[in-house]
Design a protein around this motif. Structure first.
Motif, short mmCIF file in Angstrom:
data_model
loop_
_atom_site.label_atom_id
_atom_site.label_comp_id
_atom_site.label_asym_id
_atom_site.label_seq_id
_atom_site.Cartn_x
_atom_site.Cartn_y
_atom_site.Cartn_z
N GLY A 434 6.06 -35.70 22.75
CA GLY A 434 4.72 -36.10 22.34
C GLY A 434 3.89 -34.96 21.81
O GLY A 434 2.66 -34.94 21.98
N LEU A 435 4.55 -34.00 21.17
CA LEU A 435 3.83 -32.83 20.65
C LEU A 435 3.02 -33.19 19.42
O LEU A 435 3.46 -33.99 18.59
CB LEU A 435 4.82 -31.72 20.31
N LYS A 436 1.86 -32.59 19.31
CA LYS A 436 0.99 -32.84 18.17
C LYS A 436 0.68 -31.53 17.45
O LYS A 436 0.22 -30.58 18.07
CB LYS A 436 -0.32 -33.50 18.61
N PHE A 437 0.96 -31.53 16.17
CA PHE A 437 0.64 -30.36 15.35
C PHE A 437 -0.85 -30.36 15.03
O PHE A 437 -1.52 -31.39 15.09
CB PHE A 437 1.44 -30.41 14.05
N SER A 438 -1.33 -29.19 14.68
CA SER A 438 -2.69 -29.14 14.15
C SER A 438 -2.74 -29.95 12.86
O SER A 438 -1.71 -30.16 12.21
CB SER A 438 -3.10 -27.69 13.89
N GLU A 439 -3.91 -30.40 12.51
CA GLU A 439 -4.05 -31.22 11.31
C GLU A 439 -3.56 -30.48 10.07
O GLU A 439 -2.85 -31.04 9.23
CB GLU A 439 -5.51 -31.63 11.14
N ASP A 440 -3.90 -29.19 9.98
CA ASP A 440 -3.46 -28.39 8.83
C ASP A 440 -1.96 -28.18 8.85
O ASP A 440 -1.28 -28.29 7.81
CB ASP A 440 -4.17 -27.03 8.83
N GLY A 441 -1.41 -27.86 10.02
CA GLY A 441 0.03 -27.63 10.13
C GLY A 441 0.83 -28.86 9.80
O GLY A 441 1.86 -28.79 9.11
N TYR A 442 0.37 -30.01 10.28
CA TYR A 442 1.05 -31.28 9.99
C TYR A 442 1.04 -31.56 8.48
O TYR A 442 2.06 -31.96 7.89
CB TYR A 442 0.36 -32.41 10.74
N ALA A 443 -0.10 -31.33 7.84
CA ALA A 443 -0.22 -31.58 6.40
C ALA A 443 0.70 -30.64 5.61
O ALA A 443 1.32 -31.05 4.62
CB ALA A 443 -1.67 -31.40 5.95
N GLU A 444 0.79 -29.38 6.05
CA GLU A 444 1.64 -28.41 5.35
C GLU A 444 3.11 -28.80 5.42
O GLU A 444 3.84 -28.75 4.42
CB GLU A 444 1.43 -27.02 5.95
N LEU A 445 3.55 -29.19 6.61
CA LEU A 445 4.96 -29.58 6.77
C LEU A 445 5.27 -30.88 6.03
O LEU A 445 6.34 -31.01 5.42
CB LEU A 445 5.28 -29.73 8.26
N THR A 446 4.35 -31.82 6.08
CA THR A 446 4.56 -33.08 5.37
C THR A 446 4.68 -32.85 3.87
O THR A 446 5.55 -33.42 3.20
CB THR A 446 3.40 -34.05 5.66
N LYS A 447 3.82 -32.01 3.32
CA LYS A 447 3.86 -31.69 1.89
C LYS A 447 5.18 -31.04 1.52
O LYS A 447 5.79 -31.36 0.48
CB LYS A 447 2.69 -30.78 1.53
N LEU A 448 5.67 -30.14 2.38
CA LEU A 448 6.92 -29.44 2.10
C LEU A 448 8.11 -30.40 2.19
O LEU A 448 9.07 -30.30 1.42
CB LEU A 448 7.10 -28.28 3.07
N PHE A 449 8.06 -31.35 3.12
CA PHE A 449 9.10 -32.39 3.21
C PHE A 449 9.17 -33.17 1.90
O PHE A 449 10.25 -33.36 1.32
CB PHE A 449 8.79 -33.35 4.36
N HIS A 450 8.02 -33.63 1.43
CA HIS A 450 7.99 -34.45 0.22
C HIS A 450 8.43 -33.65 -1.00
O HIS A 450 9.15 -34.17 -1.87
CB HIS A 450 6.58 -35.00 0.00
N LEU A 451 8.02 -32.39 -1.08
CA LEU A 451 8.44 -31.54 -2.21
C LEU A 451 9.95 -31.33 -2.19
O LEU A 451 10.61 -31.34 -3.24
CB LEU A 451 7.72 -30.19 -2.13
N THR A 452 10.51 -31.17 -1.00
CA THR A 452 11.96 -30.98 -0.86
C THR A 452 12.73 -32.20 -1.36
O THR A 452 13.74 -32.08 -2.06
CB THR A 452 12.32 -30.70 0.61
N ILE A 453 12.25 -33.38 -1.02
CA ILE A 453 12.90 -34.62 -1.47
C ILE A 453 12.81 -34.75 -2.98
O ILE A 453 13.78 -35.12 -3.66
CB ILE A 453 12.28 -35.83 -0.75
N ASP A 454 11.65 -34.45 -3.55
CA ASP A 454 11.49 -34.50 -5.02
C ASP A 454 12.41 -33.50 -5.70
O ASP A 454 13.01 -33.79 -6.74
CB ASP A 454 10.04 -34.21 -5.40
N ASN A 455 12.54 -32.31 -5.12
CA ASN A 455 13.42 -31.29 -5.69
C ASN A 455 14.88 -31.75 -5.70
O ASN A 455 15.63 -31.47 -6.64
CB ASN A 455 13.29 -29.98 -4.93
N LEU A 456 15.28 -32.44 -4.63
CA LEU A 456 16.66 -32.94 -4.57
C LEU A 456 16.90 -33.96 -5.68
O LEU A 456 17.97 -33.97 -6.31
CB LEU A 456 16.93 -33.56 -3.20
N ARG A 457 15.93 -34.83 -5.93
CA ARG A 457 16.09 -35.82 -7.00
C ARG A 457 16.22 -35.13 -8.36
O ARG A 457 17.03 -35.54 -9.20
CB ARG A 457 14.89 -36.77 -7.01
N ILE A 458 15.42 -34.08 -8.57
CA ILE A 458 15.53 -33.34 -9.83
C ILE A 458 16.89 -32.66 -9.92
O ILE A 458 17.52 -32.63 -10.98
CB ILE A 458 14.38 -32.31 -9.94
N ALA A 459 17.37 -32.12 -8.80
CA ALA A 459 18.68 -31.45 -8.79
C ALA A 459 19.79 -32.43 -9.14
O ALA A 459 20.74 -32.07 -9.85
CB ALA A 459 18.93 -30.83 -7.41
#
Length: 548
Positions: A434-459
């Motif tokens: 039940g760990l909760k990230f800070s709002e900023d930390g959660y947003a940063e990781l979420t953005k990096l997840f989505h960018l990684t998925i988009d990069n894979l599609r481009i690859a």
């Protein structure tokens, strides 16, 4: 002899129309393929956005079949929810109708200018511009085909045989609907069928009621090719295309008895008689979308009952055929298809991990070990398969391509390992404790997840097309990922220094996930290395440069 010439001209004009449609689809895919796929996958968060995404994608591709197959593949990989996929296809149907309406506005005189502009753009050099040029040439050929269709059908005004055939259809509307559906099915395009109906209607030999029935048949027949194309696919993809066919079939069954009333209504409106087919086509799809939209959730549930889940997927390769090894070009193409499937598995693993992280849902992670096992097996099979090609008889280019395929497969397997051994336990720990990230930390990781998925599609696109511009774009993204990872780590340390309790609890987890996502992106970007290396834009080492 005269009737033979008329039929040759008619079939030639239809063939030119179909070729123009194919050119538009291929050109748009080359110019905007990766962005179009990403936009369609991400533009389905709500019903309205899904409808608009389907509409715009079909306007661009000039093919509701292509949109249907694309969105079906997204449902298979859980990028689009089944309910939203049905709404996307409602928008795609309207997009096809709007396209038909536009081409019927009498702008075929522009065809030479459009073809000339397309040819100039095609010769400009870059891959994206060549794609745009091919699309413009296709549009010009479509407009030219309208002029040829009009000329080909002109002699039919006085044809007794055609008049007798039309009279037969006018007295048997179900037969007329089936006949039109067959034309749309054979041509794999409801747009082509509607344009042909438009040309025949311009001769004045079709009654208003028959025009509506023929348009209904074109809509029904145009929904069949995606169903057939998805038969060999998974249950999730078959549900999407079959659901669209059922919606159109129900719409046609309801509208068929009302065709006479609809004809009277259209004739009362201030509409051009010459454009009655495209007006009826657009009206039918708008009404069908408005009526079917509220039932999209019910339709998705019905499809789940009609099309049961597939048996557990086999880990055996689908495309590696030992008999093709005697023909290296064919064997390499089969290996490429197999590795693309491995990339799809990795994308599914990333999507499930991201969804589990964002929604705190452990069920999303259950399939990851099985998927990773399939990735391991398939990449090993690809390596063994290509090793059998050996060096004898391989051209230098085929040898390089073989190495590129193996390298990409190995990098995908490494990504699978990182997800299973890194991101999976990290996401499980976050959810279980039940760990909760800070709002900023959660947003940063979420953005990096989505960018990684988009990069894979481009690859995945780069792996097939070997597009230089996309490869350079992906390399630039690598720098952006490094910057994001460094900034996120620095901000996290600042929050630790500020004594933020949420950051203290998730410190190691945050840094570990940043590290693993950065490693995954490094493996993804590797697909661009051979292309840039061939162009002389990739240096081996910064240390070597400094030493020189």
């Amino acid at each position: 002899m005269e009737s033979t010439i008329v039929m040759i001209n008619l079939f030639g004009a239809v063939a030119l129309l179909l070729f123009g449609l194919a050119q538009v689809k291929d050109g748009v895919s080359r110019a905007f393929g990766a962005r179009l796929r990403t936009g369609l996958a991400s533009g389905t968060k709500s019903g309205l956005r899904s409808f608009v995404s389907g509409f715009l994608a079909t306007i661009a591709l000039q093919s509701s079949t292509a949109t249907a197959l694309m969105v079906a593949s997204f449902v298979e990989r859980e990028l689009v929810k089944p309910r939203m996929a049905q709404i996307v296809l409602l928008g795609a149907n309207v997009g096809t109708a709007v396209t038909a309406w536009i081409v019927a506005t009498g702008i075929e005189w522009l065809s030479p200018l459009v073809i000339l502009a397309g040819l100039v753009l095609y010769r400009s050099g870059s891959s994206s511009r060549q794609g745009g040029g091919a699309a413009l040439i296709g549009i010009g050929l479509m407009l030219l085909s309208l002029h040829l269709l009009s000329s080909a059908t002109e002699p039919m005004r006085q044809s007794p045989a055609l008049a007798a055939f039309i009279g037969l259809l006018d007295n048997a509307w179900p037969v007329a609907l089936a006949f039109s559906a067959c034309i749309a099915f054979v041509s794999s395009s409801s747009l082509a069928a509607v344009v042909l109906i438009l040309s025949l209607a311009s001769t004045g030999i079709l009654s208003a009621g028959l025009i509506i029935v023929l348009v209904l048949g074109a809509n029904l027949g145009g929904a069949i090719p995606p169903v057939i194309a998805s038969l060999s696919g998974p249950a999730s993809a078959k549900r999407v295309t079959l659901g669209n066919l059922i919606v159109r079939a129900i719409g046609c069954l309801i509208a068929l008895p009302l065709a006479g009333f609809g004809a009277d209504l259209l004739e009362m409106l201030p509409l051009s008689a010459a454009k009655l087919p495209v007006d009826a086509h657009l009206g039918f799809n708008l009404i069908l979308a408005a009526l079917a939209w509220p039932f999209s959730r019910l339709l998705s549930k019905l499809m789940q009952r009609l099309v049961p889940e597939d048996a557990q997927a086999d880990t055996a390769p689908k495309y590696l055929d030992s008999q093709e090894l005697s023909t290296p070009v064919v064997a390499l193409a089969s290996a490429t298809r197999e590795v693309l499937g491995v990339g799809d598995l990795i994308e599914r693993m990333l999507m499930r991990t991201s969804a589990a992280f964002e929604r705190n849902d452990l069920s999303k992670l259950k399939e990851i070990p099985a998927l990773e096992k399939r990735v391991d097996t398939l990449q090993q099979e690809v390596k063994v398969y290509l090793s059998k090609l050996g060096r004898a008889g391989l051209s230098e280019e085929d040898g390089r391509r073989s190495i590129v395929i193996i390298d990409y497969a190995i990098n995908l397997e490494h990504i699978g390992d990182i997800i299973e051994k890194g991101l999976l336990p990290q996401a499980t720990k976050k959810i279980s404790l039940g760990l909760k990230f800070s709002e900023d930390g959660y947003a940063e990781l979420t953005k990096l997840f989505h960018l990684t998925i988009d990069n894979l599609r481009i690859a995945q696109t780069i792996f097939v097309t070997r597009d230089f511009n996309l490869a350079r774009q992906l390399m630039e993204v690598k720098v952006e990922v490094r910057r994001m990872e460094k900034q996120s780590a620095e901000r996290h340390l600042e929050r630790l220094r500020d004594g933020r309790a949420d950051s203290l609890q998730t410190s190691s987890l945050h840094l570990d996930m940043l590290r693993d996502l950065k490693r995954i992106n490094a493996h993804i970007v590797s697909v661009a290395h051979p292309i840039l290396d061939e162009s002389g834009l990739l240096i081996e080492s910064r240390l070597r440069k400094a030493a020189e």
